[in-house]
Design an enzyme around this catalytic site. Structure first.
Site, short mmCIF file in Angstrom:
data_model
loop_
_atom_site.label_atom_id
_atom_site.label_comp_id
_atom_site.label_asym_id
_atom_site.label_seq_id
_atom_site.Cartn_x
_atom_site.Cartn_y
_atom_site.Cartn_z
N ASP A 89 5.58 9.91 -95.14
CA ASP A 89 4.66 9.37 -96.12
C ASP A 89 5.44 8.33 -96.92
OD1 ASP A 89 2.36 9.34 -97.93
OD2 ASP A 89 1.98 11.36 -97.16
N ASP A 91 0.86 5.64 -98.73
CA ASP A 91 0.15 6.34 -99.79
C ASP A 91 -0.43 5.38 -100.83
OD1 ASP A 91 -0.40 8.95 -101.24
OD2 ASP A 91 0.76 7.89 -102.77
N GLU A 133 -3.54 4.37 -96.43
CA GLU A 133 -4.53 5.11 -97.22
C GLU A 133 -5.21 4.06 -98.10
OE1 GLU A 133 -5.18 8.72 -100.41
OE2 GLU A 133 -3.56 7.32 -100.66
N HIS A 167 -5.13 16.47 -96.98
CA HIS A 167 -4.60 17.34 -98.04
C HIS A 167 -5.23 17.06 -99.40
CE1 HIS A 167 -2.57 13.59 -98.53
NE2 HIS A 167 -2.12 13.96 -99.70
N ASP A 168 -6.08 16.05 -99.50
CA ASP A 168 -6.74 15.73 -100.77
C ASP A 168 -8.21 16.14 -100.78
OD1 ASP A 168 -4.51 14.45 -101.84
OD2 ASP A 168 -5.09 12.50 -101.05
O1 TEU Z 1 -3.99 9.84 -102.96
C1 TEU Z 1 -4.45 8.66 -103.56
C2 TEU Z 1 -5.80 8.68 -104.05
O2 TEU Z 1 -6.25 7.62 -104.41
C3 TEU Z 1 -6.56 9.95 -104.06
O3 TEU Z 1 -6.26 10.66 -105.21
C4 TEU Z 1 -8.00 9.64 -104.00
O4 TEU Z 1 -8.40 8.99 -105.15
C5 TEU Z 1 -8.83 10.88 -103.82
O5 TEU Z 1 -8.28 11.68 -102.82
C6 TEU Z 1 -10.24 10.50 -103.41
O6 TEU Z 1 -10.98 11.63 -103.09
C7 TEU Z 1 -2.65 9.84 -102.60
C8 TEU Z 1 -2.23 11.17 -102.03
O7 TEU Z 1 -2.93 11.40 -100.85
C9 TEU Z 1 -2.41 12.23 -103.06
O8 TEU Z 1 -2.10 13.50 -102.56
C10 TEU Z 1 -1.52 11.89 -104.22
O9 TEU Z 1 -1.75 12.79 -105.27
C11 TEU Z 1 -1.74 10.47 -104.72
O10 TEU Z 1 -1.81 9.52 -103.68
C12 TEU Z 1 -0.60 10.05 -105.60
O11 TEU Z 1 0.54 9.83 -104.83
#
Ligand code: TEU
Ligand code: CA
Length: 558
Positions: free
Chosen positions: A98, A200, A257, A329-330
């Site tokens: 990542d 990311d 992403e 994972h989000d």
């Molecule tokens: O996520 C970035 C992000 O923009 C997400 O929080 C998004 O807004 C949300 O998932 C939408 O449903 C990335 C990583 O995947 C996340 O785990 C981290 O917390 C974030 O960046 C910060 O690094």
């Protein structure tokens, strides 16, 4: 579209903390990943993205990096990482890390030095504002809630920017010295044998400058920081430089992403000489979101889901190769999000799997998805770990939502849903750890686990294995990888159907996305049934009668 070495790959995401623990500390680790490579190989996986395992205080579970050149001792050592790369390559598998470079941790040396001397070299690695009037700072709200501005530790009149958590200070990409440091680090890993990256939150590296306030979108007088993305011009300068300095010379694979992209940016992002190899399709992920809070989010129906993914396929097809997911994972578990409540079963899980997996683009499987892992039922907010869900909960209560309704919304959308440990078997803690897991195992593991599914040829797991084998088969590979995408019966309620066509053949992927059977027209004669999730395929005179939650993949006669 130029063909690339990675087009025919099948990808898998590992969330290392929750995958496999080998030393009983309740935290998954690199030796755990190594021990499961043969399992993943057998599943049909070619490329593995591992969420961050760099040195980190784990405030945001590793997305807050304190040393980009080291592995966190809780996950293992650099030697473990080298071993993982070697073992993966031995099996002809690729490893992606990542790349978290929108921000670092407030415990990173750069930030500590910035605190010591805000006007020095490292102060310029961040966005620091020197002011005695903090009320004049711009009114952006961070992704995880609260202002993006935080007092710089040790100072009364300096503030730093963080669009995520306050322990994740944003890095200043406008500063060429910072960019050099980032490129040096990326190349250090790629030279070490890493095959590529997932990038990311990458869209955030370009801010709309100078900082300014926008009209508030909630009672807190703040505005979501994504608002500034509409005005941020010129991210291509940074992304193009990074591609040319790092990824291109290594022929590395990258997946972005990317949220909130503009349509006009697509060719630059994932065209033939794009900044990234691919990017995720989040069109269904973000469906129904509301600025007011999670309780106000709209559910997604099967028809909505189809419309989202079909629109994305059409938008991307002329440009490049998208990455298809149902969860990460989000996000909550895909089966709980894209299958209506009360209809979740092995059958419907297989239907969802078939539909998304055979879309044009790269199929990604998030750990546990291949056994149909589900969301986690909550009794109390005390059980929640996810900082983003905890913030959302607070916001909901402040808006007058009842505790019960707020808890149910968190239960549905919390990132913890995807982060409960992998359910390997029916023994204590689902075989994930011999100790106490950092996040509880979903109690449904006694029924829902890999071991049980391995022994059941009709399981979700075996279906995923069939899907990976179908996409790799000599017979259908070219069509399923490179073939065009064309919708079929797009206006039929609870039907998701599309063609994949090449010079060689026409395939029809067709799903009855409801509990009741339905009879549907066929566009031609069936030459061969390539895949079927039910016991039979009932066709009469160019009609097919599909059982409730049945999916088929048909090769049609010319
Ligand atoms: O996520 C970035 C992000 O923009 C997400 O929080 C998004 O807004 C949300 O998932 C939408 O449903 C990335 C990583 O995947 C996340 O785990 C981290 O917390 C974030 O960046 C910060 O690094
Ligand atoms: Ca461990």
């Amino acid at each position: 579209m130029k063909k690339q070495w990675w087009n025919d790959k099948i990808c898998y995401q590992i969330y290392p903390k929750s995958f496999c623990d080998t030393n009983g500390d309740g935290i998954g680790d690199l030796p755990g990943i190594i021990s499961k490579l043969d399992y993943l190989k057998d599943l049909g996986v070619d490329m593995i993205w591992i969420s961050p395992m760099y040195a980190s205080p784990l405030a945001d579970q590793g997305y807050d990096i304190s040393d980009y050149y080291d592995i966190d001792p809780r996950f293992g050592t650099l030697a473990d990482m080298d071993r993982l790369l070697a073992e993966a390559h031995k099996r002809d598998m690729k490893i992606l890390m990542d790349l978290v470079v929108n921000h670092c941790s407030d415990e990173h040396e750069w930030f500590r030095k910035a605190c010591e001397d805000p006007e020095g070299r490292y102060g310029k690695f961040f966005y620091l504002e020197h002011t005695e009037h903090p009320e004049e700072l711009c009114n952006w709200r961070s992704y995880f809630g609260g202002s993006v501005w935080e007092k710089l530790p040790g100072h009364e009149d300096y503030y730093y920017l963080h669009v995520f958590h306050r322990k994740q200070p944003d890095l200043n990409w406008e500063n060429p010295e910072l960019r050099e440091e980032i490129y040096r680090m990326i190349n250090w890993w790629l030279d070490r044998g890493l095959d590529g990256y997932r990038l990311d939150a990458i869209i955030n590296i370009k801010k709309a400058l100078p900082f300014r306030s926008y009209e508030a979108d909630r009672d807190d007088n703040m505005v979501t920081c994504t608002r500034m993305l509409h005005d941020a011009e010129g991210i291509g300068g940074f992304l193009g430089e990074m591609r040319d300095r790092c990824f291109k010379p290594h022929n590395a694979f990258t997946v972005g992403e990317v949220f909130n992209e503009k349509d006009s940016e697509l060719p630059d992002f994932i065209g033939d000489n794009g900044f990234f190899s691919s990017m995720f399709d989040f069109s269904a992920t973000v469906f129904g979101e509301s600025q007011l809070g999670l309780h106000d989010r709209r559910d997604i129906t099967p028809d909505d889901y189809r419309n989202c993914i079909f629109a994305a396929q059409k938008r991307i097809e002329p440009v490049g190769f998208i990455s298809n997911i149902i969860e990460n994972h989000d996000e909550p578990r895909g089966v709980c999000r894209y299958i209506p409540e009360g209809e979740i079963s092995a059958d419907s899980k297989k239907v969802l799997a078939t539909v998304y997996f055979l879309l044009r683009g790269l199929p990604w499987i998030y750990q546990g998805q291949e056994i149909g892992m589900e969301n986690w039922k909550l009794d109390s907010i005390e059980q929640v770990d996810d900082i983003s869900a905890l913030d959302s909960y607070k916001v909901m209560l402040e808006a007058g939502v009842s505790e019960e309704e707020a808890l149910r919304a968190v239960e549905k959308y919390s990132r913890d849903n995807a982060r409960t440990p992998f359910q390997w078997d029916g023994t204590a803690q689902a075989g994930f750890t011999t100790g106490t897991p950092w996040l509880p195992v979903n109690p449904n593991y006694t029924e829902l686990n890999l071991e049980a599914q391995k022994n059941d040829p009709a399981s979700v797991f075996h279906h995923y294995r069939k899907l990976t084998r179908l996409r790799k088969s000599a017979e259908y590979r070219d069509t399923l990888v490179y073939g065009s995408f064309e919708p079929y019966l797009q206006d039929r309620h609870n039907v998701i159907a599309y063609f994949r066509k090449s010079d060689k053949q026409t395939m029809l992927v067709m799903a009855n996305y409801q509990t009741e059977p339905q009879t549907l027209p066929l566009p031609g004669n069936v030459k061969k049934v390539a895949l079927n999730t039910a016991s039979e395929v009932k066709t009469v005179d160019k009609e097919i009668t599909m059982q409730g939650y049945q999916a088929v993949v048909l090769e049609l006669e010319d």
